[in-house]
Enzyme design. Structure first.
Site, PDB file in Angstrom:
ATOM      1  N   HIS A  37      14.626  -4.344  75.433  1.00  0.00           N
ATOM      2  CA  HIS A  37      14.549  -5.529  76.300  1.00  0.00           C
ATOM      3  C   HIS A  37      13.346  -5.420  77.246  1.00  0.00           C
ATOM      4  O   HIS A  37      12.635  -6.386  77.488  1.00  0.00           O
ATOM      5  CB  HIS A  37      15.808  -5.654  77.168  1.00  0.00           C
ATOM      6  CG  HIS A  37      17.087  -5.839  76.406  1.00  0.00           C
ATOM      7  ND1 HIS A  37      18.042  -4.858  76.305  1.00  0.00           N
ATOM      8  CD2 HIS A  37      17.582  -6.908  75.728  1.00  0.00           C
ATOM      9  CE1 HIS A  37      19.069  -5.299  75.604  1.00  0.00           C
ATOM     10  NE2 HIS A  37      18.820  -6.539  75.242  1.00  0.00           N
ATOM     11  N   GLN A 153      17.246 -14.252  63.705  1.00  0.00           N
ATOM     12  CA  GLN A 153      17.398 -15.049  64.934  1.00  0.00           C
ATOM     13  C   GLN A 153      16.057 -15.656  65.350  1.00  0.00           C
ATOM     14  O   GLN A 153      15.972 -16.837  65.712  1.00  0.00           O
ATOM     15  CB  GLN A 153      17.937 -14.140  66.039  1.00  0.00           C
ATOM     16  CG  GLN A 153      17.856 -14.721  67.433  1.00  0.00           C
ATOM     17  CD  GLN A 153      18.539 -13.842  68.450  1.00  0.00           C
ATOM     18  OE1 GLN A 153      19.762 -13.819  68.509  1.00  0.00           O
ATOM     19  NE2 GLN A 153      17.788 -13.118  69.250  1.00  0.00           N
TER      20      GLN A 153
HETATM   21  P1  AMP Z   1      20.273  -9.191  73.168  1.00  0.00           P
HETATM   22  O1  AMP Z   1      20.536  -8.781  74.571  1.00  0.00           O
HETATM   23  O2  AMP Z   1      20.826  -8.263  72.143  1.00  0.00           O
HETATM   24  O3  AMP Z   1      20.599 -10.641  72.914  1.00  0.00           O
HETATM   25  O4  AMP Z   1      18.698  -9.083  72.985  1.00  0.00           O
HETATM   26  C1  AMP Z   1      17.820  -9.803  73.809  1.00  0.00           C
HETATM   27  C2  AMP Z   1      16.444  -9.758  73.208  1.00  0.00           C
HETATM   28  O5  AMP Z   1      15.984  -8.414  73.127  1.00  0.00           O
HETATM   29  C3  AMP Z   1      16.416 -10.323  71.778  1.00  0.00           C
HETATM   30  O6  AMP Z   1      15.258 -11.120  71.605  1.00  0.00           O
HETATM   31  C4  AMP Z   1      16.346  -9.079  70.937  1.00  0.00           C
HETATM   32  O7  AMP Z   1      15.724  -9.277  69.684  1.00  0.00           O
HETATM   33  C5  AMP Z   1      15.521  -8.157  71.817  1.00  0.00           C
HETATM   34  N1  AMP Z   1      15.741  -6.763  71.446  1.00  0.00           N
HETATM   35  C6  AMP Z   1      16.928  -6.125  71.348  1.00  0.00           C
HETATM   36  N2  AMP Z   1      16.749  -4.865  70.918  1.00  0.00           N
HETATM   37  C7  AMP Z   1      15.410  -4.699  70.742  1.00  0.00           C
HETATM   38  C8  AMP Z   1      14.596  -3.616  70.308  1.00  0.00           C
HETATM   39  N3  AMP Z   1      15.107  -2.435  69.963  1.00  0.00           N
HETATM   40  N4  AMP Z   1      13.260  -3.809  70.238  1.00  0.00           N
HETATM   41  C9  AMP Z   1      12.728  -5.015  70.582  1.00  0.00           C
HETATM   42  N5  AMP Z   1      13.441  -6.070  70.998  1.00  0.00           N
HETATM   43  C10 AMP Z   1      14.766  -5.919  71.076  1.00  0.00           C
END
Ligand code: AMP
Length: 281
Positions: A37, A153
């Site tokens: 994040h 997504q």
């Molecule tokens: P989430 O809180 O899981 O909804 O993720 C929020 C954002 O962070 C989304 O756009 C995810 O794709 C991104 N994200 C989550 N994990 C990673 C990661 N390991 N590397 C890059 N972006 C991430």
């Protein structure tokens, strides 16, 4: 860093800054923040005058009630990390504030939300589209940042932005991994020590497949990746798909598409993990 909990205060805060010519970068999240994040927040910080991040565990995108109930929540640590990363404002609404009335919109994304995650998580992407659209309408960003970890997504959000002509630029950010290759995920916190120990198998299998893909047919490669992962009995693979990066349609021959990505989902114990790797042509 400002904490915003209502739509009204967020609107007036953002509108005032936009009137002063600020470019707004937005990072939506469900909290339990990690360095994946933070890479989005830091990129937003470099490229915008104002950075706003949302923290909202969106109930309507969970097709499994147990997954929703067990989703990690770490609000104090999240706020500290965001402050350190230079975030200006956090929008953290209640479910009531987000959905004063149920939003019953049904989106038609063609095949994009039918394959892979869509097949195993019915309704998930419709719930994602509803929440992202609402968040964009509330935070009014010029640019919004999404991780390539959730590759499907990302494709669906780009499609929604195009379909609705939303005035926002969508930027994708590379996957951040642990030193052993495991893609960072809020769900990793739920892995038991013995599960965490074998978790790197997932990316290792993907990487091995991506390094040697030309030696095999797509079907054979898929089977090999599944077999490599399931060498640990703690894993149960849900799918491994080799798809076109734009249409997300599976290919049957390497010449079917120029831009290919291998995507997968697997249960490690009770925790469902996803990952992907782009094929270098
Ligand atoms: P989430 O809180 O899981 O909804 O993720 C929020 C954002 O962070 C989304 O756009 C995810 O794709 C991104 N994200 C989550 N994990 C990673 C990661 N390991 N590397 C890059 N972006 C991430």
């Amino acid at each position: 860093m400002k904490l915003l909990q209502t739509v009204a205060e967020t609107h007036s805060y953002i509108l005032q800054l936009k009137q002063n010519g600020y470019q707004v970068g937005f990072v939506p999240s469900m909290g339990a923040l990690h360095q994946g994040h933070m890479s989005l927040v830091k990129q937003a910080r470099r490229e915008n005058d104002l950075v706003i991040c949302s923290i909202f565990v969106n109930p309507i995108q969970f097709n499994n009630p147990d997954d929703l109930a067990k989703y990690p929540r770490t609000p104090e640590a999240d706020m500290a990390m965001l402050r350190d990363a230079g975030c200006d404002a956090v929008f953290a609404p209640s479910a009531r504030e987000m959905y004063p009335e149920p939003d019953t919109t049904i989106y038609d994304f063609g095949m994009l939300d039918k394959v892979m995650e869509g097949r195993y998580r019915p309704g998930h992407f419709n719930g994602v589209a509803i929440v992202v659209r609402r968040l964009l309408e509330i935070t009014l960003p010029d640019v919004a940042y999404f991780g390539e970890k959730d590759f499907q997504q990302l494709a669906i959000i780009r499609k929604m932005v195009e379909m609705l002509s939303l005035p926002v630029r969508v930027i994708s950010c590379p996957i951040v991994r642990e030193p052993d290759g495991l893609a960072l995920s809020s769900r990793n916190q739920r892995l038991l020590p013995e599960e965490r120990a074998v978790a790197p198998l997932l990316y290792a299998a993907l990487q091995k497949g991506a390094d040697h893909y030309t030696n095999f047919t797509p079907v054979k490669l898929q089977q090999m990746i599944v077999a490599d992962i399931e060498k640990s009995p703690l894993f149960r693979v849900e799918y491994v798909e080799i798809v076109d990066m734009d249409t997300l349609m599976p290919i049957s021959s390497w010449t079917d598409s120029e831009h290919l990505i291998i995507c997968l989902a697997a249960f490690l114990g009770h925790v469902r993990l996803i990952d992907n790797v782009v094929l270098q042509r």
